[in-house]
Scaffold this motif. Structure first.
Motif, PDB file in Angstrom:
ATOM      1  N   ALA A 213      14.163   1.293   5.371  1.00  0.00           N
ATOM      2  CA  ALA A 213      13.866   0.549   4.136  1.00  0.00           C
ATOM      3  C   ALA A 213      12.579  -0.259   4.268  1.00  0.00           C
ATOM      4  O   ALA A 213      11.941  -0.579   3.259  1.00  0.00           O
ATOM      5  CB  ALA A 213      15.036  -0.368   3.803  1.00  0.00           C
ATOM      6  N   LYS A 214      12.184  -0.562   5.490  1.00  0.00           N
ATOM      7  CA  LYS A 214      11.010  -1.416   5.671  1.00  0.00           C
ATOM      8  C   LYS A 214       9.723  -0.670   5.307  1.00  0.00           C
ATOM      9  O   LYS A 214       9.544   0.488   5.690  1.00  0.00           O
ATOM     10  CB  LYS A 214      10.934  -1.889   7.124  1.00  0.00           C
ATOM     11  CG  LYS A 214      12.042  -2.856   7.506  1.00  0.00           C
ATOM     12  CD  LYS A 214      11.842  -3.386   8.903  1.00  0.00           C
ATOM     13  CE  LYS A 214      13.076  -4.058   9.452  1.00  0.00           C
ATOM     14  NZ  LYS A 214      13.640  -5.091   8.607  1.00  0.00           N
ATOM     15  N   ALA A 215       8.879  -1.322   4.561  1.00  0.00           N
ATOM     16  CA  ALA A 215       7.631  -0.680   4.140  1.00  0.00           C
ATOM     17  C   ALA A 215       6.479  -1.682   4.260  1.00  0.00           C
ATOM     18  O   ALA A 215       6.707  -2.898   4.223  1.00  0.00           O
ATOM     19  CB  ALA A 215       7.763  -0.205   2.704  1.00  0.00           C
ATOM     20  N   GLN A 216       5.291  -1.119   4.421  1.00  0.00           N
ATOM     21  CA  GLN A 216       4.096  -1.960   4.494  1.00  0.00           C
ATOM     22  C   GLN A 216       3.000  -1.344   3.645  1.00  0.00           C
ATOM     23  O   GLN A 216       2.873  -0.123   3.588  1.00  0.00           O
ATOM     24  CB  GLN A 216       3.599  -2.060   5.940  1.00  0.00           C
ATOM     25  CG  GLN A 216       4.028  -3.335   6.628  1.00  0.00           C
ATOM     26  CD  GLN A 216       3.248  -3.610   7.901  1.00  0.00           C
ATOM     27  OE1 GLN A 216       2.425  -2.809   8.334  1.00  0.00           O
ATOM     28  NE2 GLN A 216       3.518  -4.751   8.499  1.00  0.00           N
ATOM     29  N   ALA A 217       2.235  -2.177   2.999  1.00  0.00           N
ATOM     30  CA  ALA A 217       1.075  -1.703   2.238  1.00  0.00           C
ATOM     31  C   ALA A 217      -0.081  -2.632   2.583  1.00  0.00           C
ATOM     32  O   ALA A 217       0.107  -3.838   2.746  1.00  0.00           O
ATOM     33  CB  ALA A 217       1.379  -1.735   0.762  1.00  0.00           C
ATOM     34  N   THR A 218      -1.263  -2.020   2.722  1.00  0.00           N
ATOM     35  CA  THR A 218      -2.428  -2.798   3.155  1.00  0.00           C
ATOM     36  C   THR A 218      -3.600  -2.512   2.235  1.00  0.00           C
ATOM     37  O   THR A 218      -3.750  -1.387   1.754  1.00  0.00           O
ATOM     38  CB  THR A 218      -2.819  -2.393   4.596  1.00  0.00           C
ATOM     39  OG1 THR A 218      -1.646  -2.356   5.391  1.00  0.00           O
ATOM     40  CG2 THR A 218      -3.795  -3.374   5.209  1.00  0.00           C
ATOM     41  N   THR A 219      -4.398  -3.498   2.001  1.00  0.00           N
ATOM     42  CA  THR A 219      -5.625  -3.255   1.224  1.00  0.00           C
ATOM     43  C   THR A 219      -6.620  -2.522   2.119  1.00  0.00           C
ATOM     44  O   THR A 219      -6.548  -2.636   3.352  1.00  0.00           O
ATOM     45  CB  THR A 219      -6.237  -4.590   0.750  1.00  0.00           C
ATOM     46  OG1 THR A 219      -6.383  -5.447   1.882  1.00  0.00           O
ATOM     47  CG2 THR A 219      -5.372  -5.258  -0.291  1.00  0.00           C
ATOM     48  N   PRO A 220      -7.554  -1.754   1.528  1.00  0.00           N
ATOM     49  CA  PRO A 220      -8.506  -0.985   2.362  1.00  0.00           C
ATOM     50  C   PRO A 220      -9.287  -1.866   3.344  1.00  0.00           C
ATOM     51  O   PRO A 220      -9.577  -1.445   4.455  1.00  0.00           O
ATOM     52  CB  PRO A 220      -9.442  -0.358   1.321  1.00  0.00           C
ATOM     53  CG  PRO A 220      -8.639  -0.302   0.070  1.00  0.00           C
ATOM     54  CD  PRO A 220      -7.719  -1.473   0.097  1.00  0.00           C
TER      55      PRO A 220
END
Lengths: 146, 181
Positions: free
Chosen positions: B64-71
Motif C-alpha cells: 500500500a505504501k507509495a511515493q511520488a517525487t517532483t522531477p
C-alpha cells in the motif's frame, strides 16, 4: 443508508463463513464455539455500524437483519435447494453397520463422535448400530439394528 | 356461542427420499460432494484474502505504501495508495532545501484531501491557511531540510480518490488513492 448496505453484506458474509465451517458433531455450543460467536460478532458489528453509533442506526440495522433472516427462512421453507444451501443436507455416517469413510473424513467426524451418539441413544455398542445420520444441526441420530 | 373455524390441515406425506429404501434421511450426496468442492474453493479464496491483507493489498501494509517525487526532487510525497474508510493514516510531505524560501514553505493541497480523504490534522501548524483555487494553501515556517509536513487522514467513504499537492517553486504532484469500505 450505507449502514444498511453494510448490514446486508455483513449478514451474507457471516452466513457464508458459518456455513463453510464444518458442522460440529454434538450440535451443542462448546467453549470453542463461544470464542467464534463473540469474536466474529464483535468484529462484524464494528464494520456494520460505520462510525454511526446512534440509536437510529442501531434500530435500522437490527430491522434490516431481522428482515434478511425472515426472508432467508421463508426461502428455505419454499425451496429445499435453498434449505440445502443454507443448512446443508443430512448425511449417512454409518450404513448397515459400516462407517462411510468419505463422508466422515469430509465432515471431520470421528468414530469417537459416533460412539458418543450411540451411547446417547441408549444403544450399548457400535456393532448394534444399523444407521447413524449426521443431521443438519450437527447432531447424530442413531438407528439400532432390529 | 359461535364455533371457531377449524384450522386448515393437509395430509402428512412421507416425501423424504429413503436411504437403502429403509430410512427416510433425504441425503443428497451429489449435492454434498459439490458443496465440499465449493467449501474448499471458499477456503482457498479466504486464504488468498489473508495473504493479500498481510502484504497490504487492502491498505496498511507493504504494497500500500507509495511515493511520488517532483522531477527536481524538491518534494517527496509518501502516502498509502490503498486506504480504508474511517481508518487513520499519515500523508508525509518531505521538503528539500530548494523548496524553502525566506524561511517559509508554501504548500497547496487540493480540496479532495480534506473532503474525500478526510484530512483531520496537519502538523506542524501552518502560519497561515488560505482557501481558493479548489483547495487550501498553507504557509509553514521552515529552517533547513530535511523538513516534513504530516497530514493525518481518515477517509469518510469508499471509492477512488484523486488529489494534488504542490509546493511553491516545484511542480505539482497528482496521485490517486483507492479507499476500501
Amino acid at each position: 443508508m450505507v449502514s444498511i448496505v453494510y448490514a446486508v453484506c455483513g449478514y451474507f458474509f457471516l452466513l457464508l463463513t458459518v456455513r463453510v465451517l464444518k458442522r460440529r458433531a454434538g450440535s451443542g455450543i462448546s467453549m470453542l464455539d463461544f470464542v467464534l460467536i463473540f469474536l466474529i460478532g464483535g468484529v462484524i458489528i464494528l464494520g456494520t455500524m460505520a462510525q454511526d453509533r446512534s440509536m437510529t442506526n442501531a434500530v435500522c440495522i437490527v430491522i434490516t437483519v431481522g428482515f434478511l433472516h425472515r426472508t432467508v427462512a421463508w426461502a428455505k421453507s419454499k425451496s429445499p435447494r435453498v434449505g440445502a444451501l443454507v443448512d446443508g443436507v443430512p448425511l449417512v455416517l454409518v450404513d448397515r453397520g459400516q462407517s462411510r469413510k468419505e463422508v466422515m473424513d469430509h465432515m471431520r467426524i470421528t468414530d469417537l463422535d459416533v460412539d458418543i451418539a450411540t451411547r446417547a441413544a441408549r444403544v450399548p455398542s457400535r456393532d448394534q448400530v444399523e444407521y447413524a445420520v449426521l443431521e443438519r444441526n450437527g447432531s447424530i441420530s442413531v438407528i439400532p439394528k432390529k | 356461542m359461535s364455533m371457531s373455524a377449524s384450522p386448515i390441515t393437509r395430509r402428512v406425506e412421507d416425501d423424504v427420499p429413503r436411504y437403502n429404501d429403509e430410512v427416510a434421511v433425504g441425503e443428497d450426496l451429489e449435492f454434498q460432494r459439490k458443496w465440499w468442492k465449493f467449501e474448499n474453493a471458499v477456503w482457498v479464496f479466504f486464504g488468498i484474502i489473508i495473504v493479500c491483507d498481510v502484504l497490504g493489498v487492502f491498505g496498511r501494509g507493504w504494497l500500500a505504501k507509495a511515493q511520488a517525487t517532483t522531477p527536481d526532487r524538491a518534494v517527496v510525497l509518501s502516502y498509502e495508495r490503498m486506504e480504508r474508510a474511517f481508518t487513520p493514516s499519515i500523508l508525509d510531505l518531505e521538503i528539500s532545501q530548494n523548496a524553502i524560501r525566506d524561511g517559509k514553505v508554501t504548500v497547496f493541497v487540493s480540496g479532495s484531501v480534506v473532503k474525500d480523504l478526510g484530512a483531520a490534522r496537519i502538523s506542524p501548524q501552518p502560519l497561515t491557511s488560505t482557501i481558493g483555487n479548489d483547495g487550501y494553501t498553507y504557509v509553514f515556517p521552515a529552517t533547513t531540510s530535511p523538513a516534513t509536513i504530516q497530514i493525518a487522514l481518515s477517509p469518510p467513504s469508499a471509492g477512488l480518490r484523486h488529489f494534488r499537492v504542490q509546493v511553491a517553486g516545484s511542480e505539482a504532484i497528482e496521485a490517486s488513492v483507492f479507499v476500501f469500505p
